[in-house]
Motif scaffolding. Structure first.
Motif, PDB file in Angstrom:
ATOM      1  N   ARG A  68       0.851  -1.187   0.000  1.00 32.58           N
ATOM      2  CA  ARG A  68       0.000   0.000   0.000  1.00 32.58           C
ATOM      3  C   ARG A  68       0.883   1.232   0.000  1.00 32.58           C
ATOM      4  O   ARG A  68       1.815   1.330   0.790  1.00 32.58           O
ATOM      5  CB  ARG A  68      -0.901   0.020   1.237  1.00 32.58           C
ATOM      6  CG  ARG A  68      -1.933  -1.098   1.221  1.00 32.58           C
ATOM      7  CD  ARG A  68      -2.793  -1.096   2.443  1.00 32.58           C
ATOM      8  NE  ARG A  68      -3.614   0.111   2.469  1.00 32.58           N
ATOM      9  CZ  ARG A  68      -4.430   0.423   3.469  1.00 32.58           C
ATOM     10  NH1 ARG A  68      -4.537  -0.369   4.498  1.00 32.58           N
ATOM     11  NH2 ARG A  68      -5.141   1.516   3.442  1.00 32.58           N
TER      12      ARG A  68
ATOM     13  N   THR B  15      -1.842   9.979   6.301  1.00 34.51           N
ATOM     14  CA  THR B  15      -2.916   9.073   5.919  1.00 34.51           C
ATOM     15  C   THR B  15      -2.658   7.733   6.587  1.00 34.51           C
ATOM     16  O   THR B  15      -1.637   7.104   6.345  1.00 34.51           O
ATOM     17  CB  THR B  15      -2.973   8.891   4.388  1.00 34.51           C
ATOM     18  OG1 THR B  15      -3.154  10.173   3.787  1.00 34.51           O
ATOM     19  CG2 THR B  15      -4.118   7.978   3.994  1.00 34.51           C
ATOM     20  N   PRO B  16      -3.569   7.319   7.473  1.00 36.92           N
ATOM     21  CA  PRO B  16      -3.347   6.066   8.201  1.00 36.92           C
ATOM     22  C   PRO B  16      -3.357   4.852   7.285  1.00 36.92           C
ATOM     23  O   PRO B  16      -4.095   4.804   6.313  1.00 36.92           O
ATOM     24  CB  PRO B  16      -4.509   6.015   9.186  1.00 36.92           C
ATOM     25  CG  PRO B  16      -5.533   6.928   8.657  1.00 36.92           C
ATOM     26  CD  PRO B  16      -4.827   7.950   7.816  1.00 36.92           C
TER      27      PRO B  16
ATOM     28  N   TYR C 129      -4.434   1.729  10.890  1.00 31.88           N
ATOM     29  CA  TYR C 129      -5.519   2.091  11.796  1.00 31.88           C
ATOM     30  C   TYR C 129      -6.381   3.168  11.157  1.00 31.88           C
ATOM     31  O   TYR C 129      -6.058   3.696  10.112  1.00 31.88           O
ATOM     32  CB  TYR C 129      -4.943   2.579  13.134  1.00 31.88           C
ATOM     33  CG  TYR C 129      -3.989   1.571  13.734  1.00 31.88           C
ATOM     34  CD1 TYR C 129      -4.458   0.398  14.306  1.00 31.88           C
ATOM     35  CD2 TYR C 129      -2.623   1.772  13.686  1.00 31.88           C
ATOM     36  CE1 TYR C 129      -3.593  -0.540  14.834  1.00 31.88           C
ATOM     37  CE2 TYR C 129      -1.741   0.840  14.212  1.00 31.88           C
ATOM     38  CZ  TYR C 129      -2.232  -0.317  14.780  1.00 31.88           C
ATOM     39  OH  TYR C 129      -1.378  -1.237  15.291  1.00 31.88           O
ATOM     40  N   ASP C 130      -7.478   3.514  11.824  1.00 36.14           N
ATOM     41  CA  ASP C 130      -8.389   4.514  11.264  1.00 36.14           C
ATOM     42  C   ASP C 130      -7.997   5.944  11.626  1.00 36.14           C
ATOM     43  O   ASP C 130      -8.750   6.873  11.393  1.00 36.14           O
ATOM     44  CB  ASP C 130      -9.824   4.227  11.707  1.00 36.14           C
ATOM     45  CG  ASP C 130      -9.981   4.234  13.220  1.00 36.14           C
ATOM     46  OD1 ASP C 130      -8.955   4.299  13.923  1.00 36.14           O
ATOM     47  OD2 ASP C 130     -11.122   4.165  13.694  1.00 36.14           O
ATOM     48  N   GLU C 131      -6.824   6.121  12.200  1.00 34.04           N
ATOM     49  CA  GLU C 131      -6.344   7.447  12.557  1.00 34.04           C
ATOM     50  C   GLU C 131      -4.825   7.484  12.392  1.00 34.04           C
ATOM     51  O   GLU C 131      -4.158   6.470  12.579  1.00 34.04           O
ATOM     52  CB  GLU C 131      -6.724   7.790  13.996  1.00 34.04           C
ATOM     53  CG  GLU C 131      -6.193   6.799  15.013  1.00 34.04           C
ATOM     54  CD  GLU C 131      -6.717   7.025  16.418  1.00 34.04           C
ATOM     55  OE1 GLU C 131      -7.061   8.166  16.750  1.00 34.04           O
ATOM     56  OE2 GLU C 131      -6.780   6.061  17.174  1.00 34.04           O
TER      57      GLU C 131
ATOM     58  N   LYS D 218      -0.896   8.249  13.198  1.00 29.03           N
ATOM     59  CA  LYS D 218      -0.082   8.306  14.413  1.00 29.03           C
ATOM     60  C   LYS D 218       0.515   9.700  14.542  1.00 29.03           C
ATOM     61  O   LYS D 218       0.713  10.403  13.553  1.00 29.03           O
ATOM     62  CB  LYS D 218       1.051   7.281  14.348  1.00 29.03           C
ATOM     63  CG  LYS D 218       0.583   5.859  14.488  1.00 29.03           C
ATOM     64  CD  LYS D 218       1.778   4.927  14.523  1.00 29.03           C
ATOM     65  CE  LYS D 218       1.360   3.501  14.712  1.00 29.03           C
ATOM     66  NZ  LYS D 218       2.526   2.604  14.798  1.00 29.03           N
TER      67      LYS D 218
ATOM     68  N   ARG E 262      -3.340  -1.346  22.403  1.00 28.11           N
ATOM     69  CA  ARG E 262      -4.662  -1.583  21.828  1.00 28.11           C
ATOM     70  C   ARG E 262      -5.244  -2.920  22.279  1.00 28.11           C
ATOM     71  O   ARG E 262      -6.440  -3.030  22.518  1.00 28.11           O
ATOM     72  CB  ARG E 262      -4.601  -1.538  20.304  1.00 28.11           C
ATOM     73  CG  ARG E 262      -4.512  -0.141  19.747  1.00 28.11           C
ATOM     74  CD  ARG E 262      -4.420  -0.161  18.227  1.00 28.11           C
ATOM     75  NE  ARG E 262      -4.458   1.166  17.690  1.00 28.11           N
ATOM     76  CZ  ARG E 262      -5.560   1.774  17.238  1.00 28.11           C
ATOM     77  NH1 ARG E 262      -6.713   1.147  17.262  1.00 28.11           N
ATOM     78  NH2 ARG E 262      -5.503   2.994  16.760  1.00 28.11           N
TER      79      ARG E 262
ATOM     80  N   GLU F 273     -13.720   0.563  22.829  1.00 31.04           N
ATOM     81  CA  GLU F 273     -14.416   1.183  21.703  1.00 31.04           C
ATOM     82  C   GLU F 273     -15.130   2.436  22.183  1.00 31.04           C
ATOM     83  O   GLU F 273     -15.796   2.436  23.204  1.00 31.04           O
ATOM     84  CB  GLU F 273     -15.428   0.205  21.090  1.00 31.04           C
ATOM     85  CG  GLU F 273     -14.779  -0.996  20.460  1.00 31.04           C
ATOM     86  CD  GLU F 273     -13.874  -0.655  19.287  1.00 31.04           C
ATOM     87  OE1 GLU F 273     -14.252   0.227  18.504  1.00 31.04           O
ATOM     88  OE2 GLU F 273     -12.812  -1.273  19.172  1.00 31.04           O
TER      89      GLU F 273
END
Length: 63
Positions: A7, A13-14, A17-19, A21, A56, A62
């Motif tokens: 990728r 741009t993560p 993860y969805d966020e 670092k 995590r 969550e």
């Protein structure tokens, strides 16, 4: 865990993860730091990613 290999990495741009670092500071003894580094190598990840996975797995709930 996948490292996102294949990728294209784009700044802020993560990938895993969805966020994204952010740079943080953590103070550790030399003994703890060397242990983190050894465990990271054993798990084929960076020290940063090893700590991320550890936290995590054990601490993140969550929202």
């Amino acid at each position: 865990m996948s490292t996102g290999k294949g990728r294209k990495r784009i700044k802020d741009t993560p990938v895993l993860y969805d966020e994204p670092k952010k740079k943080r500071g953590v103070m550790l003894t030399d003994t703890a730091w060397h242990s983190v580094q050894e465990l990271a190598v054993t798990n084929n990840v960076s020290a940063s990613e090893y700590l991320e996975e550890l936290i995590r797995k054990h601490c993140v709930t969550e929202a």
